[in-house]
Structures are given as C-alpha cells and as structure tokens.
Design a protein around this motif. Sequence first.
Motif, short mmCIF file in Angstrom:
data_model
loop_
_atom_site.label_atom_id
_atom_site.label_comp_id
_atom_site.label_asym_id
_atom_site.label_seq_id
_atom_site.Cartn_x
_atom_site.Cartn_y
_atom_site.Cartn_z
N LYS A 123 0.85 -1.19 0.00
CA LYS A 123 0.00 0.00 0.00
C LYS A 123 0.89 1.24 0.00
CE LYS A 123 -3.63 -2.65 0.83
NZ LYS A 123 -4.92 -2.81 0.19
N PRO A 124 0.34 2.41 -0.38
CA PRO A 124 1.20 3.61 -0.42
C PRO A 124 1.94 3.86 0.89
CG PRO A 124 -0.86 4.04 -1.57
CD PRO A 124 -1.00 2.66 -0.96
N GLU B 275 6.69 13.40 0.74
CA GLU B 275 7.58 13.49 -0.41
C GLU B 275 7.29 12.36 -1.41
OE1 GLU B 275 12.23 12.96 -1.61
OE2 GLU B 275 11.80 13.19 0.52
N GLU B 276 7.03 11.18 -0.88
CA GLU B 276 6.73 10.05 -1.77
C GLU B 276 5.41 10.25 -2.53
OE1 GLU B 276 9.09 6.23 0.03
OE2 GLU B 276 6.97 6.44 0.53
N ILE B 277 4.46 10.91 -1.89
CA ILE B 277 3.20 11.19 -2.58
C ILE B 277 3.48 12.09 -3.79
CG2 ILE B 277 0.95 12.34 -2.42
CD1 ILE B 277 0.81 11.40 0.51
N VAL C 76 -3.00 9.38 -4.38
CA VAL C 76 -1.69 8.86 -3.96
C VAL C 76 -1.27 7.71 -4.88
CG1 VAL C 76 -1.89 9.62 -1.57
CG2 VAL C 76 -2.71 7.34 -2.20
N TRP C 77 -2.07 7.44 -5.90
CA TRP C 77 -1.71 6.50 -6.95
C TRP C 77 -1.23 5.16 -6.42
CZ3 TRP C 77 -3.67 8.12 -11.32
CH2 TRP C 77 -3.79 9.50 -11.56
N ALA C 78 -2.07 4.52 -5.61
CA ALA C 78 -1.76 3.14 -5.19
C ALA C 78 -1.61 2.27 -6.43
CB ALA C 78 -2.89 2.60 -4.30
N PRO D 31 3.14 -0.77 -13.70
CA PRO D 31 4.09 -0.59 -12.60
C PRO D 31 3.96 0.83 -12.02
CG PRO D 31 5.17 -1.70 -14.42
CD PRO D 31 3.80 -1.30 -14.91
N MET D 32 3.89 0.93 -10.71
CA MET D 32 3.67 2.24 -10.07
C MET D 32 4.31 2.25 -8.69
SD MET D 32 2.23 5.17 -10.45
CE MET D 32 2.37 6.56 -9.41
N HIS D 33 5.27 3.12 -8.49
CA HIS D 33 5.86 3.35 -7.17
C HIS D 33 6.68 4.63 -7.25
CE1 HIS D 33 9.87 1.91 -8.50
NE2 HIS D 33 9.18 1.07 -9.22
N PRO D 34 7.02 5.22 -6.10
CA PRO D 34 7.68 6.54 -6.15
C PRO D 34 9.04 6.52 -6.83
CG PRO D 34 6.94 6.02 -3.90
CD PRO D 34 6.76 4.79 -4.71
#
Length: 386
Positions: free
Chosen positions: A194-195, A269-271, A302-304, A364-367
Amino acid sequence: MSLAFIDLAAQQRRIRPAVDAAIAKVLAHGGYVMGPEVREFEAALAAFCGEGSKGLSCANGTDALVLPLMAWGVGPGDAVFCPSFTFAATPEIVPWIDATPVFVDIDPVTFCMDPAALEAAIATVKAKGRFAPKVVIAVDLFGQPADYPAIRAICDAHGLKLISDSAQGFGCTLNGKHPIHWADAVTTSFFPAKPLGAYGDGGAVLTKSDEDWQLMDSYRVHGKAVALDAASHHFDHDPKYLNVRVGLNSRLDTIQAAILLEKLKIFPEEIAMRDAVAARYFDGLNGRILAAPKVIEGGTSVWAQYVIEHENRDGLAADLKSQGIPTAVYYPVPMHKQEPYERFPQPNGLPVTEAKAETVLALPMHPYLEPADQDRIIAAICGFNG
Ligand SMILES: *Cc1c(COP(=O)(O)O)cnc(C)c1O
C-alpha cells in the motif's frame, strides 16, 4: 530486464539505517505489544490528517473496517452500502457482524462509488423494507478520493454513517482536505504494497469522536472495559480482565509502528514522487490508449495503482509481459459476482462495474520508478497493435 511492479527495495535502500535503528530501539525496550511507538504512531497519523482526528491502530486494514461498525452497533437487519469494484475486505466484514452488504455501482471515470447509484440503491432498499440502511463505505479506489461532498450529503439526508475505506487512498485529498473531513471513520491498511506500507500487516482507523475511539479501543482488545464503561461497571481488579463486549484481538505490532514512524516521515515526499510518475504516464499515454486515468475535480491521488483501460486488455498484458513489464488486473471479478457474495442485494444492477472488470490494467507504479524505465513502458504500450 524485468521491471518491478512495486519496488519496495528502492525505498528500503533509502531508509534502511533509520529502520534498523527504530527496530533496535524496540528490541531494547521490549514492549512488543502496545509499546510506546504504537501511541506515538497513532498521534503522528492523526496529525497527518488533522481535523482534530484521533488515530487507532489495529492488526490490518480489514479489521480497521469492522471496528467502527462494531462501535456503532451495526448488526442483523442493517444494510451497509459499498462498491463491488473493490478489494474483498470492503464487503467481507459486513456479514461478519450479520449485517448485509448492498452493492453500489461506480463512476466510469474515477472508478469510485457513483453518488447517483448510491441514492438509487438506498431508495430501493427502503422501498423493499427488508433491511434498514445504516452505513455507507466509500472506497478511495486506486488512490483517489471518492466524491465525499455528494456522498456525505446523501448520508446526512438518510441518517447514515460514512466510512472512508482509504486503504489505497491514505494521503489523498479533495479540495485540500483529507477524507476524515467528511467521513465518520477513515480506515487504512499498512500491507507492505500500500502507499503507506509496513513490513508486515497493520491497519488503522481515524475518528473525530472520542466515544467511538474508546469503543474501538475496547473492541480491538477483547472488549476490555474502557473509561466510558466506568460509570456503569464496578471493578476493583485490572479492567483489562473485565470484558464488557465480545471483541477481537487486533493490535498493531510495536515493531511495525516503529517502522511506520520512519516511513511516515518521507510519505509526503513520496506522494509528490508518485504524482510525478502519474503525470509522466498521463503525458505519454493519454489519447493513445483507450483512456488514461483521471482524478476527481479538486482531488489529489496517492496512486496506489495506475490503471489504464484497453479493449484488448489481456492481449496487451501478455505483450508487455513478453517485454519484461509486469502488470496486474484490479479487479477481474467484481465482488457481487463472487460466489459467497452473489446472494447479497445489488439493486439496479452494476453495469459500469461489470464493464470495467473487462478493460482495466494496472501498470508498474511506485515513487522510485525511473523515467527511463517509464519511457520503456510507455513505448511498449503505444507500440502494441492488437
Ligand atoms: C488492502 C485493502 C484492504 C484491506 O487491507 P488488509 O490490511 O490487507 O487487511 C481493504 N480495503 C481495500 C480497498 C484494500 O485495498
């Protein structure tokens, strides 16, 4: 080279020394259950959301959903309205307490609960008279806020409580406000992907009601007596062993709280980093595929998940896989089509939910997704002709 769908290792490389120190501190003081970091983290979580909220941690995001229902005394004969296009946990907890989930369709653009469909479902349930409408659970699906102003107005008109299932959306805002501005309870999950994820299971509820907080505190620890029970119960032994309700064992481990305190520090910051990745996807994909996702007006996500739609979804997924690009389908079978849930009311049908299940594909999605890797994903999608 294969890409990661969610790269948790990249984040860990960044915060590893701080996490190691936080874990070492817990090992040194030995308060593994309900240790000082748990209270500290609950306070930090509430400070993050503001609005005078209080945080209550628990074992996972599923228990977080049932705790407010238990505090409000929801039970047999009560209807709880929720989307079908969601993770199983959202409707699952309703039959736990012998209440009835009523499935509501979603908005075709945001994937979140459609207020008009909610209004229609409440009208149908009231007309039939079998169940009493009690609670709405809106889900911040894929990371963006549900239409809270509209849903809150409907809840107020019908005297219903509102839960925001923000397991995917924790940290999202609408018109600059967190969902707790509208919801009676906001719930989230700290499942690692999760985010805001821990290194194990965890969850939390946010509430603005001190009474609800106390009741949920009781329910998470076997229905122990809490301060508000003092007037009606006399005990001269440890109130921990006075069980005034049938509860659960649902606590957040101190080690996870200590880890989450470190992760919460970099969360804002990650958001922003997630949002930059989403913007890059949007620029590369919008208009060239069926549809790139859009966020509700005035909202931040927050683009989970970054979920696109394609008519030949399975063909695209296979093509991307052959190029080392992982994808996932959330959700291939909506909850009202799952066998144990087919018997629950689905007034007026769920045509949008059923159509979306055929076309959605999460990328694929992550900071920490690198621009070069993202360009590769975008090029592969745009080059697909099937
Ligand atoms: C992950 C999730 C949950 C449940 O969280 P767990 O911590 O896995 O129990 C609930 N609702 C939604 C929408 C989720 O995505």
